[in-house]
Design a protein around this motif. Structure first.
Motif, PDB file in Angstrom:
ATOM      1  N   ASP A  52     -25.591 -24.346  21.285  1.00  0.00           N
ATOM      2  CA  ASP A  52     -24.637 -23.742  22.229  1.00  0.00           C
ATOM      3  C   ASP A  52     -25.054 -23.926  23.680  1.00  0.00           C
ATOM      4  OD1 ASP A  52     -22.962 -22.891  20.226  1.00  0.00           O
ATOM      5  OD2 ASP A  52     -23.909 -20.930  20.043  1.00  0.00           O
ATOM      6  N   ASP A  62     -18.414 -27.008   9.749  1.00  0.00           N
ATOM      7  CA  ASP A  62     -19.348 -26.492  10.763  1.00  0.00           C
ATOM      8  C   ASP A  62     -18.636 -25.948  11.992  1.00  0.00           C
ATOM      9  OD1 ASP A  62     -18.386 -28.784  11.907  1.00  0.00           O
ATOM     10  OD2 ASP A  62     -20.338 -29.753  12.185  1.00  0.00           O
ATOM     11  N   GLY A  63     -17.292 -25.864  11.948  1.00  0.00           N
ATOM     12  CA  GLY A  63     -16.517 -25.326  13.070  1.00  0.00           C
ATOM     13  C   GLY A  63     -16.094 -26.357  14.090  1.00  0.00           C
ATOM     14  N   ASP A  64     -16.565 -27.583  13.955  1.00  0.00           N
ATOM     15  CA  ASP A  64     -16.215 -28.636  14.899  1.00  0.00           C
ATOM     16  C   ASP A  64     -14.794 -29.131  14.617  1.00  0.00           C
ATOM     17  OD1 ASP A  64     -16.471 -30.401  16.945  1.00  0.00           O
ATOM     18  OD2 ASP A  64     -17.917 -31.727  15.968  1.00  0.00           O
ATOM     19  N   ILE A  65     -14.240 -29.902  15.558  1.00  0.00           N
ATOM     20  CA  ILE A  65     -12.919 -30.498  15.380  1.00  0.00           C
ATOM     21  C   ILE A  65     -13.084 -31.955  14.954  1.00  0.00           C
ATOM     22  CG2 ILE A  65     -11.816 -28.975  17.058  1.00  0.00           C
ATOM     23  CD1 ILE A  65     -11.998 -31.243  19.103  1.00  0.00           C
ATOM     24  N   SER A  80     -14.439 -36.896  10.113  1.00  0.00           N
ATOM     25  CA  SER A  80     -13.908 -35.662   9.556  1.00  0.00           C
ATOM     26  C   SER A  80     -14.096 -35.660   8.047  1.00  0.00           C
ATOM     27  CB  SER A  80     -12.417 -35.515   9.893  1.00  0.00           C
ATOM     28  OG  SER A  80     -11.852 -34.434   9.184  1.00  0.00           O
ATOM     29  N   GLN A 135      -7.534 -29.764  10.655  1.00  0.00           N
ATOM     30  CA  GLN A 135      -8.246 -28.532  10.342  1.00  0.00           C
ATOM     31  C   GLN A 135      -9.644 -28.575  10.948  1.00  0.00           C
ATOM     32  OE1 GLN A 135      -6.532 -26.108   8.529  1.00  0.00           O
ATOM     33  NE2 GLN A 135      -4.850 -27.576   8.819  1.00  0.00           N
ATOM     34  N   ARG A 136     -10.202 -27.421  11.168  1.00  0.00           N
ATOM     35  CA  ARG A 136     -11.586 -27.340  11.620  1.00  0.00           C
ATOM     36  C   ARG A 136     -12.524 -27.847  10.516  1.00  0.00           C
ATOM     37  NH1 ARG A 136     -13.402 -26.116  16.941  1.00  0.00           N
ATOM     38  NH2 ARG A 136     -11.642 -25.134  18.002  1.00  0.00           N
ATOM     39  N   GLU A 137     -13.635 -28.459  10.941  1.00  0.00           N
ATOM     40  CA  GLU A 137     -14.630 -28.908   9.984  1.00  0.00           C
ATOM     41  C   GLU A 137     -15.425 -27.713   9.454  1.00  0.00           C
ATOM     42  OE1 GLU A 137     -14.769 -32.262   9.140  1.00  0.00           O
ATOM     43  OE2 GLU A 137     -12.951 -32.200  10.354  1.00  0.00           O
TER      44      GLU A 137
END
Length: 745
Positions: A266, A418-421, A448, A414-416
């Motif tokens: 982060d 791990d939250g990534d795009i 993806s 959809q989001r991956e």
């Protein structure tokens, strides 16, 4: 007349003044959109050299694009003066932030550096070096983004220039007026980063010559910054340009790796959060905010020509603020003849256009639920500008259509896990380019898990007939093949026969099938790629075959196979054979082969052979029969391909500005038939840029006296980014053209 203003625009206030001009915030009267207008002072507008430099700044801006660069809308030149209309960035300069806060937390400094480096990367991809990266030219927006501005002294990568820039951030080679490379910008960006985290510039002195000496010879003060970023400082501020990251894109990759390792995943979000505490107040006090301008304006686009207005339009400009024909006519009536250059356009019609150029550029965009970062090809310099626009539209279509249509309304990304795009990207390869034909292949992929463990992948070749400015479809590369079973079978047999040992198609399929008769137009994959696609290369037709349609495993999709032209001539269309020089019995490519020299592939005569065992210096032997003469191959006529990134005690690095010699002793005079004599007394005869494929190499030509009285002419090409050195002492016939037509791997 420094109070001259563009008709149709109302000034809202000053954004600043400099030595050559002033920048104002202005609102377009018809649309109420807001832009920044940079006016060249009248005394300089009357100076042809200064006016040319100002025009060059607009031209440089027209070459670069991206979310991290303040984009050009228009350049306007009139008898009263000249002005650049550009994006009005709602933000504050890094200079003002540092003036208030002195020092930034490393995460915040890294976040700012990353955004501006991405801006530099866009410039570098367009072949431009900024040369004046400094805090005043980095703007921080209220949305948490940094943008690069002011390309006033930018030059094309690889060009030498005067010692211009801001002394506190100038690289050693810049002080000497040497060749500007993307690594020159990396040095300046690192100096600014040092200032952000240390609270002061890396080198400070009252006298300019003292400051120059410090930049050229003083140790790098990386001990004054936090330990996690010391390696970045040491790499980015290396005195030797070859020891720095080759460009901004490479430096961004190193930055992100270091930042994640030191500050966690982060780090960027935390950096912008920390910065917002102080910078947010400053952004609220920015000129745009105080003048009530709101968000930056949309692009200005010329809508036509009227009343003596000459308008040169470019492709791919976003729809937004428009200068209509009526407004243009009013402008012309008020100030006389007007020349307008839009973003991405070429020089005004009065300017002599350069020869056709094929550029490999980068495009970056964010969409709802996914983003895109990839390469694309753009052509410039065609005499017919309408044809050039058609060509570039066709070259961009595989990307535009893919981005617009891949995610239907019924299936949003959809989001991956791990939250990534999802991340969509393209790789672009120029397979062939000459004055009649250009062929390109885009390899499109999606990072993806929604498309399996390896994501989504597809291939799309594009073939352009430059004589007509039109795209040639896959089916029209061939004559009466599409839809004719017998001729399709013949083509299929040639393709399978051309497969290399070990390729998917070199063995028999598990369930034998043939290509359907309509294979060249049949739609097979879900994003509408044909199961068989083709594009010309330098010496053969490259096919991309979706082997699963023939009964091969799906892992074979797609397999690349190249078939020599000589085997295809009776199947190819007459028009394409003419474009390729195969008409009237021509056999282009029949007696040539491809040699992979590492960074790129070259097409060479079949009788030349490449020594591949040496890890540092590879030798391309060009003398016919040399291998049977009893001589060592490197004593024969040939070309050296040297990896300058690899050194050892016996093989020091090549130094630009000196003759090539990667040994501890003198270089022998093999090329004049005197291997017992040694080279000396160097005299540089030429220094310029020479093309190697789509890139430019620093070229030097040296005259060297042999100890016995002979003379060696040594030609050296150096590509700093790949650290490849090419050396020719034999005046190798056709080498220049071979390098010009090289295909980058």
């Amino acid at each position: 007349m420094d109070d001259w203003t563009l008709p149709g625009f109302t000034e809202m206030g000053s954004l600043g003044e400099g030595g050559f001009g002033r920048v104002v915030l202005a609102r377009h009267d018809e649309s109420a959109q807001v832009v920044a207008v940079k006016y060249l002072y009248a005394k300089f507008a009357a100076d042809p050299q200064r006016l040319a430099e100002f025009r060059q700044e607009a031209h440089v801006l027209s070459r670069v694009s991206g979310p991290h660069i303040a984009r050009l809308h228009q350049f306007v030149e009139t008898p009263q003066g000249a002005a650049i209309i550009m994006e009005a960035v709602h933000g504050i300069s890094l200079k003002e932030i540092l003036g208030r806060q002195e020092k930034l937390e490393p995460e915040a400094a890294l976040a700012i550096l990353k955004g501006s480096l991405l801006g530099l990367a866009g410039a570098h991809a367009a072949g431009t070096v900024h040369r004046d990266y400094k805090p005043a030219n980095v703007l921080v927006t209220r949305e948490g983004q940094s943008k690069l501005v002011d390309f006033g002294i930018a030059v094309l990568a690889g060009q030498a220039g005067v010692a211009a820039g801001t002394p506190a951030y100038m690289a050693p080679e810049q002080w000497a007026g040497g060749i500007a490379t993307p690594a020159t910008d990396v040095y300046a960006a690192t100096c600014v980063f040092f200032q952000c985290v240390a609270g002061h510039k890396p080198y400070e002195a009252e006298q300019t010559e003292v400051l120059r000496t410090l930049h050229e010879y003083a140790p790098i003060p990386f001990g004054e910054v936090p330990e996690p970023v010391r390696d970045l400082i040491a790499r980015g501020m290396a005195k030797d340009v070859t020891q720095r990251p080759s460009g901004a894109a490479e430096f961004v990759a190193e930055l992100e790796s270091s930042a994640r390792k030191a500050y966690g995943e982060d780090w960027e979000r935390n950096g912008w959060h920390w910065l917002a505490k102080g910078a947010g107040v400053l952004v609220a006090l920015s000129p745009l905010a105080l003048l009530g301008a709101g968000t930056a304006a949309a692009p200005v686009v010329a809508g036509g020509a009227a009343g003596g207005v000459a308008v040169t339009t470019g492709g791919g400009i976003a729809v937004g603020l428009k200068v209509t024909a009526a407004v243009a006519a009013v402008t012309a009536a008020a100030v006389g003849t007007v020349v307008v250059i839009n973003a991405n356009s070429d020089d005004p019609p009065a300017t002599t256009l350069s020869a056709m150029k094929v550029d490999l550029l980068t495009r970056t965009e964010k969409f709802d639920g996914f983003d895109y970062n990839g390469k694309y090809v753009r052509i410039s310099g065609l005499k017919d500008k309408a044809a050039e626009d058609r060509v570039n539209k066709a070259l961009m279509a595989p990307i535009d259509g893919w981005l617009e249509n891949f995610w239907p309304d019924s299936y949003q990304p959809q989001r991956e896990p791990d939250g990534d795009i999802p991340h969509m990207k393209t790789e672009a390869e120029i397979l062939r380019q000459d004055d009649k034909l250009v062929s390109v292949v885009y390899k499109r992929s999606i990072d993806s898990t929604q498309f399996g463990n390896h994501g989504g992948f597809s291939v799309r070749p594009i073939v352009i007939d430059l004589t007509k400015g039109e795209q040639i479809s896959g089916a029209h590369l061939f004559d009466n093949v599409d839809g004719t079973a017998a001729r399709m079978r013949k083509l299929e047999d040639l393709i399978l026969d051309s497969a290399r040992p070990g390729d998917c198609l070199s063995d028999k399929p598990t369930s034998p099938e043939h290509l359907p008769a309509t294979a060249l137009s049949a739609r097979y994959t879900f994003d509408y790629d044909s199961i068989l696609q083709a594009a010309p290369t330098a010496n053969g037709m490259r096919f991309y075959v979706y082997g699963s349609a023939l009964g091969y495993p799906r892992v074979c999709d797609p397999t690349e196979v190249t078939t020599e032209y000589a085997r295809l001539t009776d199947l190819m269309s007459p028009s394409v054979k003419n474009l390729l020089g195969l008409a009237n019995g021509g056999t282009q490519g029949e007696r040539t082969k491809e040699d992979n020299v590492g960074a790129f592939t070259i097409t060479t005569p079949e009788k030349w052979w490449l020594l591949s065992s040496a890890p540092i210096e590879r030798y391309l032997v060009t003398a016919e029969g040399c291998s049977n003469s009893g001589m060592q191959p490197f004593h024969c006529a040939g070309v050296v391909f040297s990896d300058n990134s690899r050194v050892d005690a016996a093989t020091p690095a090549y130094e630009p500005g000196k003759p090539y010699n990667r040994s501890t002793g003198p270089r022998p005079c093999h090329s004049v038939g005197a291997p017992g004599e040694t080279q000396g007394s160097p005299i540089q005869q030429k220094k310029d840029l020479r093309p190697v494929g789509t890139k430019k190499a620093a070229y030097e030509e040296w005259r060297l006296m042999c100890s016995g009285g002979g003379t060696v002419i040594q030609r050296v090409w150096f590509l700093p980014k790949t650290q490849l050195v090419i050396v020719d002492e034999w005046n190798t016939p056709g080498l220049d053209k071979i390098l010009e037509e090289a295909r980058w791997n």
